[in-house]
Design an enzyme around this catalytic site. Sequence first.
Site, PDB file in Angstrom:
ATOM      1  CB  CYS A   8      -0.852   0.094   1.250  1.00 18.92           C
ATOM      2  SG  CYS A   8      -2.169  -1.075   1.337  1.00 18.92           S
ATOM      3  NE  ARG A  65       4.972   1.723  -0.475  1.00 16.95           N
ATOM      4  CZ  ARG A  65       5.915   1.900   0.449  1.00 16.95           C
ATOM      5  NH1 ARG A  65       6.990   2.574   0.157  1.00 16.95           N
ATOM      6  NH2 ARG A  65       5.779   1.412   1.651  1.00 16.95           N
ATOM      7  CD1 TRP A 125      -0.259  -6.046  -3.427  1.00 20.14           C
ATOM      8  CD2 TRP A 125      -0.471  -6.858  -1.353  1.00 20.14           C
ATOM      9  NE1 TRP A 125       0.149  -7.356  -3.439  1.00 20.14           N
ATOM     10  CE2 TRP A 125       0.029  -7.890  -2.181  1.00 20.14           C
ATOM     11  CE3 TRP A 125      -0.696  -7.142   0.000  1.00 20.14           C
ATOM     12  CZ2 TRP A 125       0.324  -9.153  -1.704  1.00 20.14           C
ATOM     13  CZ3 TRP A 125      -0.400  -8.413   0.471  1.00 20.14           C
ATOM     14  CH2 TRP A 125       0.107  -9.397  -0.386  1.00 20.14           C
ATOM     15  CG  ASN A 165       1.092   0.355   4.513  1.00 16.17           C
ATOM     16  OD1 ASN A 165       2.253   0.724   4.464  1.00 16.17           O
ATOM     17  ND2 ASN A 165       0.760  -0.895   4.307  1.00 16.17           N
ATOM     18  N   GLY A 166      -1.251  -1.457   6.391  1.00 14.35           N
ATOM     19  CA  GLY A 166      -0.990  -2.344   7.519  1.00 14.35           C
ATOM     20  C   GLY A 166      -2.146  -3.284   7.787  1.00 14.35           C
ATOM     21  CD  GLU A 181      17.532 -13.220  -6.853  1.00 12.83           C
ATOM     22  OE1 GLU A 181      16.874 -13.721  -5.927  1.00 12.83           O
ATOM     23  OE2 GLU A 181      17.277 -12.101  -7.323  1.00 12.83           O
ATOM     24  CE  LYS A 208      14.226 -11.242  -9.100  1.00 15.11           C
ATOM     25  NZ  LYS A 208      14.900 -11.076  -7.866  1.00 15.11           N
ATOM     26  CD  GLU A 225      10.514 -12.123  -7.415  1.00 17.90           C
ATOM     27  OE1 GLU A 225      10.345 -11.651  -6.291  1.00 17.90           O
ATOM     28  OE2 GLU A 225      11.521 -11.854  -8.102  1.00 17.90           O
ATOM     29  CG  HIS A 238      19.947 -37.183  -2.866  1.00 20.94           C
ATOM     30  ND1 HIS A 238      20.213 -38.411  -2.309  1.00 20.94           N
ATOM     31  CD2 HIS A 238      21.155 -36.612  -3.107  1.00 20.94           C
ATOM     32  CE1 HIS A 238      21.527 -38.565  -2.192  1.00 20.94           C
ATOM     33  NE2 HIS A 238      22.120 -37.490  -2.682  1.00 20.94           N
ATOM     34  CE  LYS A 279      11.819  -2.874  -5.027  1.00 17.44           C
ATOM     35  NZ  LYS A 279      12.649  -3.935  -5.631  1.00 17.44           N
TER      36      LYS A 279
HETATM   37  N1  HGA Z   1      -5.419  -4.143   5.550  1.00 16.99           N
HETATM   38  C1  HGA Z   1      -5.729  -3.111   4.624  1.00 16.99           C
HETATM   39  C2  HGA Z   1      -4.470  -2.439   4.077  1.00 16.99           C
HETATM   40  C3  HGA Z   1      -3.613  -3.442   3.376  1.00 16.99           C
HETATM   41  C4  HGA Z   1      -2.174  -3.002   3.166  1.00 16.99           C
HETATM   42  O1  HGA Z   1      -1.584  -2.238   3.897  1.00 16.99           O
HETATM   43  N2  HGA Z   1      -1.511  -3.542   2.152  1.00 16.99           N
HETATM   44  O2  HGA Z   1      -0.179  -3.209   1.943  1.00 16.99           O
HETATM   45  C5  HGA Z   1      -6.614  -3.603   3.500  1.00 16.99           C
HETATM   46  O3  HGA Z   1      -6.652  -4.802   3.212  1.00 16.99           O
HETATM   47  O4  HGA Z   1      -7.283  -2.779   2.882  1.00 16.99           O
END
Ligand code: HGA
Length: 609
Positions: free
Chosen positions: A2, A27, A74, A99-100, A482, A486, A489, A505, A604
């Site tokens: 986020c 990000r 996100w 964010n969080g 790595e 890559k 990803e 093995h 990111k």
């Molecule tokens: N938990 C919140 C924010 C998600 C977040 O910080 N993502 O990096 C949500 O799901 O909206």
Amino acid sequence: MCGIVGAIAQRNIVPILVEGLKRLEYRGYDSAGVAVLAGDEIRRVRRVGRVAEMESAAAEDGLQGQLGIGHTRWATHGGVTEYNAHPHISFGKIAVVHNGIIENHEQQRQRLKDLGYAFESQTDTEVIAHLVHHYYQSGSSLFDAVKQATRELTGAYAIGVIALDRPDELVCARMGCPLLVGLGEGENFIASDVSAILSATRRVIFLEEGDIGHLTRDGVKLIDKNDQPIERPVHLSDVSLASLELGPYSHFMQKEIHEQPKALSDTIEAVQDYGFNPELFGDAAAGILPQLEGVKILACGTSYYAGMTAKYWIESIAGLPCDVEIASEYRYRDAFANPKHLIVTISQSGETLDTMEALKYAKELGHQYALSICNVRESAIPRASDLVFYTRAGAEIGVASTKAFTTQLVGLFALAVTLGKTRGRVSAEAEAQYLDELRHLPGSVQHALNLEPQIKAWSERFAAKDDALFLGRGLHYPIALEGALKLKEISYIHAEAYPAGELKHGPLALVDENMPVVVIAPNDALLEKVKSNMQEVRARGGELFVFADADSHFSESDGVHVIRTPRHVGVLSPIVHTIPVQMLAYHVALSRGTDVDKPRNLAKSVTVE
Ligand code: HGA
């Protein structure tokens, strides 16, 4: 993950919010939104998908204002929908970006429902909006309402808050997720990282855990986690706008792969400035390094592979035991702590939540000293560490890490040699030779970059495959890991890496004509062993794609394709061999038409658990 941006100014801040969100796109996110105080209402525009879509919707809406907050989400709690996108608004009065993860969101949700609040989204974030509203309605100032609300939240957050009838206030708070305040002339900002506000200001204050900020157009006031007024230092950011632009490249990943000779030279310059001496890692290092009895490295993803490579160097050059652990695993186990083992965390952003929490846990368990290898100055992990080595990779925007990884390896190599020197295991001649090898490294990396046309030709053969296997041995096993990471990803091809000796093995069972096998085969002590492992693959019809040093005498044959990297460069060979696997992943992804810089589901800076 986020991204947050917010602004309070005497001009229309919608373009600032939109540009800021575009800068934060790297990000990783799945939806975007802004909320702006517009006359007698908080107006909000949210869209699933790219910021550009949200920007068009905001333009159609004629959105304008001098106070607002924006967000790229996100999703962690609740699907990727417009209803779940931020900002979240409570009763048209309080708008919040977050964010969080709020860990006690279920209890808070129930409590707020009992108080009469209705929920529009499945997010944990909406409880913050209602909780702030609850205290604000009860007569608290906006700042106090945010303080009361956040002190009741558990988990991690960076938030920005505005209120309908507070046109002159923007409130923010941080606990466990990055947030900074940007200082302008008659205008102020908040952002997840400095790139979002760079075109408006370079003067920034990094918030500490538990800080709450009150921004007006003319000033910023902060309180700390103990509710005490606090002054934090103002930093002048040295991030360049050019480093945030693509220039002549098609993708940031491509740009960043090609920037590696420069990123490495800049990082090596720091080593040259100090030599392999403790001061390279900070003033306190001279007192700490000689006491150490071992090293424990904690990291995630690509950084974890850098740590795995460093284990070889630290044990062989410094003669110290070194173990490497995935941060998200370490933080939840009853680990044994030897206080004399240096904790080394590796994180490009310095904000990786799992790594930060693992560091805190290591300290709780009794580890005395911690060193951070990091690319972003003044970020949380270096600030929580006793010692630091800043890589000089410049801003890394592509989600798939490239130049951050190779420069981390330089920092870790310098640590191994410095520890070895401190312990009397590195002679003056050996030290001079290591420095010489470092000096030649950017040239060898440039040479490896010149292999791009050949690697591009190979990529066509991978693009149609569903799986790939990467093999390496010793110092190059982490590079095989790595390479596989890559490829996964950014091309979404299932790829695995094994130490080549492990083939028989288990994974040999997977080998047939449909399984391309990439082999990292430098001209080192294990070359003959690797050659035997390759025979095992050929005997089962597997097609081999070999990256071999120019001096290792491999010849092409049916089913064996060889690209010659530069001459063997000794202990720094893993850095040189990283370049071709990065380019392979990049070109395979291009052939498959994926979104190279923003691969699906990935972010990111991984600032949530
Ligand atoms: N938990 C919140 C924010 C998600 C977040 O910080 N993502 O990096 C949500 O799901 O909206």
